[in-house]
Scaffold this active site. Structure first.
Site, PDB file in Angstrom:
ATOM      1  N   LYS A 126      14.370  38.078  25.804  1.00 53.80           N
ATOM      2  CA  LYS A 126      14.177  39.461  25.522  1.00 53.80           C
ATOM      3  C   LYS A 126      13.786  39.986  26.286  1.00 53.80           C
ATOM      4  O   LYS A 126      14.455  41.373  26.745  1.00 53.80           O
ATOM      5  CB  LYS A 126      14.275  39.400  23.854  1.00 53.80           C
ATOM      6  CG  LYS A 126      15.268  38.430  22.648  1.00 53.80           C
ATOM      7  CD  LYS A 126      15.050  38.446  21.720  1.00 53.80           C
ATOM      8  CE  LYS A 126      13.001  38.381  21.411  1.00 53.80           C
ATOM      9  NZ  LYS A 126      12.625  36.724  21.259  1.00 53.80           N
ATOM     10  N   ARG A 143      14.098  42.502  12.372  1.00 47.23           N
ATOM     11  CA  ARG A 143      13.184  41.022  12.498  1.00 47.23           C
ATOM     12  C   ARG A 143      14.676  40.280  11.344  1.00 47.23           C
ATOM     13  O   ARG A 143      14.740  39.141  10.993  1.00 47.23           O
ATOM     14  CB  ARG A 143      12.114  40.710  12.215  1.00 47.23           C
ATOM     15  CG  ARG A 143      11.529  40.982  13.901  1.00 47.23           C
ATOM     16  CD  ARG A 143      12.078  40.281  14.530  1.00 47.23           C
ATOM     17  NE  ARG A 143      10.925  39.339  14.967  1.00 47.23           N
ATOM     18  CZ  ARG A 143      10.420  38.921  16.095  1.00 47.23           C
ATOM     19  NH1 ARG A 143      10.428  40.410  17.236  1.00 47.23           N
ATOM     20  NH2 ARG A 143       9.605  38.239  17.384  1.00 47.23           N
ATOM     21  N   ARG A 196      -0.197  34.498  26.644  1.00 45.71           N
ATOM     22  CA  ARG A 196      -0.226  35.377  25.064  1.00 45.71           C
ATOM     23  C   ARG A 196      -1.117  34.076  23.869  1.00 45.71           C
ATOM     24  O   ARG A 196      -0.882  33.103  24.109  1.00 45.71           O
ATOM     25  CB  ARG A 196       0.840  35.282  24.563  1.00 45.71           C
ATOM     26  CG  ARG A 196       1.283  36.748  25.050  1.00 45.71           C
ATOM     27  CD  ARG A 196       3.012  37.718  24.702  1.00 45.71           C
ATOM     28  NE  ARG A 196       3.612  37.123  23.682  1.00 45.71           N
ATOM     29  CZ  ARG A 196       4.382  37.383  23.127  1.00 45.71           C
ATOM     30  NH1 ARG A 196       5.442  37.535  23.882  1.00 45.71           N
ATOM     31  NH2 ARG A 196       5.052  37.338  21.648  1.00 45.71           N
ATOM     32  N   ARG A 198       7.160  30.127  14.384  1.00 44.66           N
ATOM     33  CA  ARG A 198       8.045  31.487  15.179  1.00 44.66           C
ATOM     34  C   ARG A 198       8.981  31.118  15.543  1.00 44.66           C
ATOM     35  O   ARG A 198      10.145  31.678  14.487  1.00 44.66           O
ATOM     36  CB  ARG A 198       7.929  31.522  16.179  1.00 44.66           C
ATOM     37  CG  ARG A 198       6.059  32.955  16.336  1.00 44.66           C
ATOM     38  CD  ARG A 198       5.523  32.919  18.319  1.00 44.66           C
ATOM     39  NE  ARG A 198       6.111  33.401  18.762  1.00 44.66           N
ATOM     40  CZ  ARG A 198       5.957  33.155  20.323  1.00 44.66           C
ATOM     41  NH1 ARG A 198       5.326  32.261  20.543  1.00 44.66           N
ATOM     42  NH2 ARG A 198       6.864  34.117  20.713  1.00 44.66           N
TER      43      ARG A 198
HETATM   44  P1  AP5 Z   1      11.082  36.188  27.732  1.00 42.65           P
HETATM   45  O1  AP5 Z   1      11.654  37.065  27.965  1.00 42.65           O
HETATM   46  O2  AP5 Z   1       9.081  36.627  27.618  1.00 42.65           O
HETATM   47  O3  AP5 Z   1      11.040  35.691  26.112  1.00 42.65           O
HETATM   48  P2  AP5 Z   1      11.201  36.647  24.739  1.00 42.65           P
HETATM   49  O4  AP5 Z   1      13.124  36.370  23.841  1.00 42.65           O
HETATM   50  O5  AP5 Z   1      11.108  38.424  24.978  1.00 42.65           O
HETATM   51  O6  AP5 Z   1      10.144  35.860  23.970  1.00 42.65           O
HETATM   52  P3  AP5 Z   1       9.104  36.504  23.513  1.00 42.65           P
HETATM   53  O7  AP5 Z   1       8.584  35.502  22.606  1.00 42.65           O
HETATM   54  O8  AP5 Z   1       8.646  37.967  23.807  1.00 42.65           O
HETATM   55  O9  AP5 Z   1       9.432  36.580  21.871  1.00 42.65           O
HETATM   56  P4  AP5 Z   1       9.225  37.113  20.436  1.00 42.65           P
HETATM   57  O10 AP5 Z   1      10.364  37.556  19.290  1.00 42.65           O
HETATM   58  O11 AP5 Z   1       9.088  35.954  19.581  1.00 42.65           O
HETATM   59  O12 AP5 Z   1       8.473  37.385  20.191  1.00 42.65           O
HETATM   60  P5  AP5 Z   1       7.898  39.535  20.212  1.00 42.65           P
HETATM   61  O13 AP5 Z   1       6.879  40.271  21.557  1.00 42.65           O
HETATM   62  O14 AP5 Z   1       9.382  40.339  19.957  1.00 42.65           O
HETATM   63  O15 AP5 Z   1      10.925  34.481  28.731  1.00 42.65           O
HETATM   64  C1  AP5 Z   1       9.769  33.654  27.716  1.00 42.65           C
HETATM   65  C2  AP5 Z   1       9.410  32.983  28.891  1.00 42.65           C
HETATM   66  O16 AP5 Z   1      10.721  32.496  29.225  1.00 42.65           O
HETATM   67  C3  AP5 Z   1       8.736  33.578  30.429  1.00 42.65           C
HETATM   68  O17 AP5 Z   1       7.525  33.205  30.603  1.00 42.65           O
HETATM   69  C4  AP5 Z   1      10.252  34.217  31.551  1.00 42.65           C
HETATM   70  O18 AP5 Z   1       9.238  34.026  32.650  1.00 42.65           O
HETATM   71  C5  AP5 Z   1      10.902  32.837  31.350  1.00 42.65           C
HETATM   72  N1  AP5 Z   1      12.469  32.729  30.925  1.00 42.65           N
HETATM   73  C6  AP5 Z   1      13.168  34.083  30.483  1.00 42.65           C
HETATM   74  N2  AP5 Z   1      14.627  34.042  30.719  1.00 42.65           N
HETATM   75  C7  AP5 Z   1      14.574  32.777  31.514  1.00 42.65           C
HETATM   76  C8  AP5 Z   1      15.533  32.540  32.301  1.00 42.65           C
HETATM   77  N3  AP5 Z   1      17.067  32.690  31.958  1.00 42.65           N
HETATM   78  N4  AP5 Z   1      15.173  31.109  32.925  1.00 42.65           N
HETATM   79  C9  AP5 Z   1      14.153  30.789  33.277  1.00 42.65           C
HETATM   80  N5  AP5 Z   1      13.357  31.260  32.703  1.00 42.65           N
HETATM   81  C10 AP5 Z   1      13.330  32.626  32.216  1.00 42.65           C
HETATM   82  O19 AP5 Z   1       6.620  38.737  18.372  1.00 42.65           O
HETATM   83  C11 AP5 Z   1       5.360  38.751  18.579  1.00 42.65           C
HETATM   84  C12 AP5 Z   1       5.397  39.219  17.405  1.00 42.65           C
HETATM   85  O20 AP5 Z   1       5.471  40.377  17.012  1.00 42.65           O
HETATM   86  C13 AP5 Z   1       5.698  38.322  16.245  1.00 42.65           C
HETATM   87  O21 AP5 Z   1       6.036  36.911  16.071  1.00 42.65           O
HETATM   88  C14 AP5 Z   1       5.248  39.121  14.956  1.00 42.65           C
HETATM   89  O22 AP5 Z   1       4.599  38.462  14.609  1.00 42.65           O
HETATM   90  C15 AP5 Z   1       5.329  40.776  15.741  1.00 42.65           C
HETATM   91  N6  AP5 Z   1       6.494  41.510  15.508  1.00 42.65           N
HETATM   92  C16 AP5 Z   1       7.182  42.237  16.089  1.00 42.65           C
HETATM   93  N7  AP5 Z   1       8.591  42.965  16.147  1.00 42.65           N
HETATM   94  C17 AP5 Z   1       8.964  42.762  15.359  1.00 42.65           C
HETATM   95  C18 AP5 Z   1       9.356  43.456  13.543  1.00 42.65           C
HETATM   96  N8  AP5 Z   1       9.894  43.945  14.250  1.00 42.65           N
HETATM   97  N9  AP5 Z   1       8.461  43.101  12.629  1.00 42.65           N
HETATM   98  C19 AP5 Z   1       7.607  42.355  12.270  1.00 42.65           C
HETATM   99  N10 AP5 Z   1       6.852  41.819  13.104  1.00 42.65           N
HETATM  100  C20 AP5 Z   1       6.993  41.270  14.103  1.00 42.65           C
END
Ligand code: AP5
Length: 218
Positions: free
Chosen positions: A10, A85, A157, A168
């Site tokens: 994402k 979420r 991270r 997660r």
């Molecule tokens: P990446 O693009 O970083 O993946 P992502 O889907 O963004 O994964 P996240 O871990 O950031 O999602 P998340 O939902 O757990 O975290 P968030 O920050 O929202 O890609 C991952 C890796 O793969 C990278 O190394 C990239 O290079 C590689 N890659 C990507 N695409 C690829 C491809 N096609 N081929 C090969 N490699 C690839 O949330 C974190 C925390 O914040 C949550 O756990 C929660 O505690 C809190 N939080 C955030 N939003 C809320 C909310 N709305 N409500 C409550 N808590 C919240």
């Protein structure tokens, strides 16, 4: 809007898509990590939840998002990443959007399988300054542990360890997957296979977005 499990890509897609299409990328995860970095009251409260892979309480995240959506840059269009979420957040978002007279045109559901997710998240590297994403194997930086874009240090991270990733994923299945049906019913959700190449996923997103703004485009 982007929907999908942790590690689906994402953040990676959001950065490329928003600069290609000219909309602002709003990631609740990025905003929370920034709050943690500057040791704000919100960051201090959120850190414990984030480190164990739980959702930060709705009222904290929603207030933060609501303020972000009041800013001027949102008027040119925005890509939401990480919010909502759960169903409660989706209902709140509908209300916020009504208040600012905006709506969601399309929900990209980036669907990725568990082995791919674990491989991606355990190897992810993030720039400490500009937030760009890299991967030890899939997308390595040109210079070891330094960002290609701004030269700053890359870090792992604190929630990218196997135990927290598993939590997660459980939270995602329990809380977030119900949103697939929520947006399907609204007729705005499109599933994209996110296991494949990042460029292919990006092209599909851009082409779908173009079709919405120009339905005659094939
Ligand atoms: P990446 O693009 O970083 O993946 P992502 O889907 O963004 O994964 P996240 O871990 O950031 O999602 P998340 O939902 O757990 O975290 P968030 O920050 O929202 O890609 C991952 C890796 O793969 C990278 O190394 C990239 O290079 C590689 N890659 C990507 N695409 C690829 C491809 N096609 N081929 C090969 N490699 C690839 O949330 C974190 C925390 O914040 C949550 O756990 C929660 O505690 C809190 N939080 C955030 N939003 C809320 C909310 N709305 N409500 C409550 N808590 C919240």
């Amino acid at each position: 809007m982007l929907l999908g499990p942790p590690g689906a890509g994402k953040g990676t897609q959001a950065k490329s898509f928003s600069s290609a299409v000219g909309v602002v990328h709003i990631s609740t995860g990025d905003i929370l990590r920034e709050e943690v970095k500057v040791n704000s009251a919100l960051g201090t409260e959120a850190k414990g939840y984030m480190d164990r892979g739980a959702l930060v309480p709705d009222e904290l995240v929603t207030k933060m998002l609501s303020l972000r959506l009041q800013r001027e840059d949102v008027k040119k269009g925005f890509l939401l990443d990480g919010y909502p979420r759960n169903i409660a957040q989706a209902g709140t978002l509908d209300g916020i959007l009504k208040g600012i007279r905006a709506n969601i045109d399309i929900v990209f559901y980036l669907d990725a399988s568990e082995p791919v997710i674990i491989q991606r998240l355990t190897g992810r590297l993030v720039c400490s300054k500009c937030g760009a994403n890299f991967h030890i194997k899939n997308m390595p930086p040109k210079v070891d542990m330094l960002c290609d874009n701004c030269g700053s240090k890359l870090y792992q991270r604190s929630d990218d360890n196997v135990d927290t990733i598993k939590t997660r994923l459980k939270v995602y299945l329990k809380e977030t997957t119900s949103l697939i049906e929520y947006y399907q019913k609204k007729g705005i959700l499109t599933r994209i296979n996110a296991d494949g190449d990042a460029d292919v996923v990006l092209r599909e997103m851009i082409s779908l977005a173009e079709k919405i703004h120009d339905p005659h485009k094939v």
